[in-house]
Each structure stands twice: as structure tokens, then as C-alpha cells.
Design a protein around this motif. Structure first.
Motif, PDB file in Angstrom:
ATOM      1  N   LEU A  53       0.862  -1.171   0.000  1.00  0.00           N
ATOM      2  CA  LEU A  53       0.000   0.000   0.000  1.00  0.00           C
ATOM      3  C   LEU A  53       0.903   1.226   0.000  1.00  0.00           C
ATOM      4  CD1 LEU A  53      -2.590  -1.076   2.711  1.00  0.00           C
ATOM      5  CD2 LEU A  53      -2.817  -1.226   0.241  1.00  0.00           C
ATOM      6  N   GLU A  54       0.747   2.051  -1.018  1.00  0.00           N
ATOM      7  CA  GLU A  54       1.614   3.220  -1.180  1.00  0.00           C
ATOM      8  C   GLU A  54       3.082   2.812  -1.119  1.00  0.00           C
ATOM      9  OE1 GLU A  54       0.466   6.387   1.415  1.00  0.00           O
ATOM     10  OE2 GLU A  54      -1.581   6.389   0.666  1.00  0.00           O
ATOM     11  N   ASN A  55       3.386   1.687  -1.742  1.00  0.00           N
ATOM     12  CA  ASN A  55       4.750   1.171  -1.855  1.00  0.00           C
ATOM     13  C   ASN A  55       5.338   0.695  -0.523  1.00  0.00           C
ATOM     14  OD1 ASN A  55       6.283   0.511  -4.051  1.00  0.00           O
ATOM     15  ND2 ASN A  55       7.584   2.320  -3.942  1.00  0.00           N
ATOM     16  N   ARG A  56       4.474   0.424   0.458  1.00  0.00           N
ATOM     17  CA  ARG A  56       4.928  -0.059   1.765  1.00  0.00           C
ATOM     18  C   ARG A  56       4.304  -1.422   2.041  1.00  0.00           C
ATOM     19  NH1 ARG A  56       6.124   4.924   5.310  1.00  0.00           N
ATOM     20  NH2 ARG A  56       6.269   6.510   3.699  1.00  0.00           N
ATOM     21  N   PRO A  57       5.095  -2.358   2.556  1.00  0.00           N
ATOM     22  CA  PRO A  57       4.554  -3.695   2.799  1.00  0.00           C
ATOM     23  C   PRO A  57       3.556  -3.700   3.946  1.00  0.00           C
ATOM     24  CG  PRO A  57       6.772  -3.530   3.677  1.00  0.00           C
ATOM     25  CD  PRO A  57       6.494  -2.248   2.958  1.00  0.00           C
ATOM     26  N   ARG A  58       2.419  -4.334   3.696  1.00  0.00           N
ATOM     27  CA  ARG A  58       1.386  -4.499   4.716  1.00  0.00           C
ATOM     28  C   ARG A  58       0.866  -5.930   4.623  1.00  0.00           C
ATOM     29  NH1 ARG A  58       3.526  -0.508   6.050  1.00  0.00           N
ATOM     30  NH2 ARG A  58       2.617   1.540   6.402  1.00  0.00           N
ATOM     31  N   TYR A  59       0.342  -6.397   5.730  1.00  0.00           N
ATOM     32  CA  TYR A  59      -0.204  -7.750   5.797  1.00  0.00           C
ATOM     33  C   TYR A  59      -1.691  -7.660   6.112  1.00  0.00           C
ATOM     34  CZ  TYR A  59       4.705  -9.131   6.149  1.00  0.00           C
ATOM     35  OH  TYR A  59       6.031  -9.320   5.912  1.00  0.00           O
ATOM     36  N   ARG A  60      -2.514  -8.225   5.237  1.00  0.00           N
ATOM     37  CA  ARG A  60      -3.958  -8.259   5.495  1.00  0.00           C
ATOM     38  C   ARG A  60      -4.205  -9.347   6.533  1.00  0.00           C
ATOM     39  NH1 ARG A  60      -7.947  -6.671   1.747  1.00  0.00           N
ATOM     40  NH2 ARG A  60      -6.405  -6.982   0.117  1.00  0.00           N
ATOM     41  N   VAL A  61      -4.993  -9.038   7.534  1.00  0.00           N
ATOM     42  CA  VAL A  61      -5.247  -9.969   8.628  1.00  0.00           C
ATOM     43  C   VAL A  61      -5.758 -11.301   8.103  1.00  0.00           C
ATOM     44  CG1 VAL A  61      -6.682 -10.382  10.670  1.00  0.00           C
ATOM     45  CG2 VAL A  61      -5.551  -8.165  10.359  1.00  0.00           C
ATOM     46  N   SER A  62      -6.657 -11.297   7.131  1.00  0.00           N
ATOM     47  CA  SER A  62      -7.187 -12.563   6.597  1.00  0.00           C
ATOM     48  C   SER A  62      -6.083 -13.411   5.975  1.00  0.00           C
ATOM     49  CB  SER A  62      -8.293 -12.295   5.579  1.00  0.00           C
ATOM     50  OG  SER A  62      -7.808 -11.547   4.478  1.00  0.00           O
ATOM     51  N   ASP A  63      -5.102 -12.781   5.312  1.00  0.00           N
ATOM     52  CA  ASP A  63      -3.980 -13.521   4.717  1.00  0.00           C
ATOM     53  C   ASP A  63      -3.095 -14.131   5.801  1.00  0.00           C
ATOM     54  OD1 ASP A  63      -4.792 -12.879   2.125  1.00  0.00           O
ATOM     55  OD2 ASP A  63      -3.524 -11.089   2.045  1.00  0.00           O
ATOM     56  N   VAL A  64      -2.882 -13.386   6.876  1.00  0.00           N
ATOM     57  CA  VAL A  64      -2.056 -13.888   7.977  1.00  0.00           C
ATOM     58  C   VAL A  64      -2.747 -15.071   8.644  1.00  0.00           C
ATOM     59  CG1 VAL A  64      -1.037 -13.349  10.210  1.00  0.00           C
ATOM     60  CG2 VAL A  64      -0.977 -11.653   8.375  1.00  0.00           C
ATOM     61  N   LEU A  65      -4.035 -14.945   8.914  1.00  0.00           N
ATOM     62  CA  LEU A  65      -4.761 -16.038   9.569  1.00  0.00           C
ATOM     63  C   LEU A  65      -4.803 -17.282   8.682  1.00  0.00           C
ATOM     64  CD1 LEU A  65      -7.683 -14.042  11.225  1.00  0.00           C
ATOM     65  CD2 LEU A  65      -5.598 -14.911  12.325  1.00  0.00           C
ATOM     66  N   GLU A  66      -4.944 -17.091   7.391  1.00  0.00           N
ATOM     67  CA  GLU A  66      -4.924 -18.218   6.448  1.00  0.00           C
ATOM     68  C   GLU A  66      -3.556 -18.891   6.465  1.00  0.00           C
ATOM     69  OE1 GLU A  66      -4.904 -18.585   1.674  1.00  0.00           O
ATOM     70  OE2 GLU A  66      -6.607 -17.484   2.528  1.00  0.00           O
ATOM     71  N   TRP A  67      -2.500 -18.110   6.481  1.00  0.00           N
ATOM     72  CA  TRP A  67      -1.137 -18.625   6.524  1.00  0.00           C
ATOM     73  C   TRP A  67      -0.912 -19.442   7.800  1.00  0.00           C
ATOM     74  CZ3 TRP A  67       2.925 -16.952   9.853  1.00  0.00           C
ATOM     75  CH2 TRP A  67       4.189 -17.449   9.533  1.00  0.00           C
ATOM     76  N   ILE A  68      -1.420 -18.957   8.907  1.00  0.00           N
ATOM     77  CA  ILE A  68      -1.300 -19.682  10.176  1.00  0.00           C
ATOM     78  C   ILE A  68      -2.039 -21.010  10.097  1.00  0.00           C
ATOM     79  CG2 ILE A  68      -1.992 -19.684  12.612  1.00  0.00           C
ATOM     80  CD1 ILE A  68      -1.466 -16.613  12.570  1.00  0.00           C
ATOM     81  N   GLU A  69      -3.245 -21.000   9.551  1.00  0.00           N
ATOM     82  CA  GLU A  69      -4.043 -22.223   9.415  1.00  0.00           C
ATOM     83  C   GLU A  69      -3.368 -23.259   8.523  1.00  0.00           C
ATOM     84  OE1 GLU A  69      -8.046 -21.413   8.205  1.00  0.00           O
ATOM     85  OE2 GLU A  69      -8.357 -19.997   9.846  1.00  0.00           O
ATOM     86  N   GLU A  70      -2.638 -22.784   7.527  1.00  0.00           N
ATOM     87  CA  GLU A  70      -1.959 -23.693   6.593  1.00  0.00           C
ATOM     88  C   GLU A  70      -0.685 -24.297   7.185  1.00  0.00           C
ATOM     89  OE1 GLU A  70      -1.358 -21.354   3.104  1.00  0.00           O
ATOM     90  OE2 GLU A  70      -3.440 -21.550   2.469  1.00  0.00           O
ATOM     91  N   GLY A  71      -0.266 -23.810   8.327  1.00  0.00           N
ATOM     92  CA  GLY A  71       0.909 -24.393   8.970  1.00  0.00           C
ATOM     93  C   GLY A  71       2.174 -23.581   8.837  1.00  0.00           C
ATOM     94  N   ARG A  72       2.101 -22.365   8.364  1.00  0.00           N
ATOM     95  CA  ARG A  72       3.235 -21.433   8.263  1.00  0.00           C
ATOM     96  C   ARG A  72       4.293 -21.898   7.266  1.00  0.00           C
ATOM     97  NH1 ARG A  72       4.200 -19.555  14.518  1.00  0.00           N
ATOM     98  NH2 ARG A  72       2.182 -18.617  14.757  1.00  0.00           N
ATOM     99  N   GLU A  73       5.033 -20.920   6.795  1.00  0.00           N
ATOM    100  CA  GLU A  73       6.092 -21.035   5.807  1.00  0.00           C
ATOM    101  C   GLU A  73       5.561 -21.795   4.630  1.00  0.00           C
ATOM    102  OE1 GLU A  73      10.364 -21.256   6.568  1.00  0.00           O
ATOM    103  OE2 GLU A  73       9.791 -21.531   8.635  1.00  0.00           O
TER     104      GLU A  73
END
Length: 73
Positions: A53-73
């Protein structure tokens, strides 16, 4: 009197709207990883999906929670 050296509050990702965005500095303690680890993962294409967003890295909460559910990395 405020203590400027106090530890920042750790985000509760579950309590945030799924569409909210957080910074690396906010996300690192919430996940239990260091800021350099998140930066390294970004360069390696690992970790939660990043949205710029405006050339700055941001993490959408839904993407983070999905990543956690998938087992990370």
C-alpha cells in the motif's frame, strides 16, 4: 506518567477485522517472530502474503490467519 520505553501492545489478530492491514512491526510480535525474520521471509517469498500500500509492505489480517491455518512457511 507514561513510560515511553514500555513494550508495545501485542496485536490480537483474531479481534481485528479480516480486511484490516498491519505493518511488519505490528505483526512480528503477534506471530512471535522478529522483524528481521519477516523481512528475510519476504525476500525469500515465504511467510504471509504481502500487499503493498503506497509502496509499503502491509499484511492483510485474513492472509495472515490463512497462513497460520496452513501451517506457516
Amino acid at each position: 506518567m507514561l513510560d515511553c520505553q514500555s513494550t508495545p501492545e501485542i496485536l490480537d489478530l483474531q479481534s481485528l477485522p479480516a480486511s484490516a492491514f498491519v505493518t511488519r512491526a505490528q505483526l512480528a510480535p503477534a506471530l512471535g517472530f522478529s522483524l528481521p525474520t519477516l523481512k528475510r521471509w519476504a525476500g525469500e517469498g515465504k511467510g504471509p502474503r504481502i500487499t503493498y500500500l503506497e509502496n509499503r509492505p502491509r499484511y492483510r489480517v485474513s492472509d495472515v490467519l490463512e497462513w497460520i491455518e496452513e501451517g506457516r512457511e
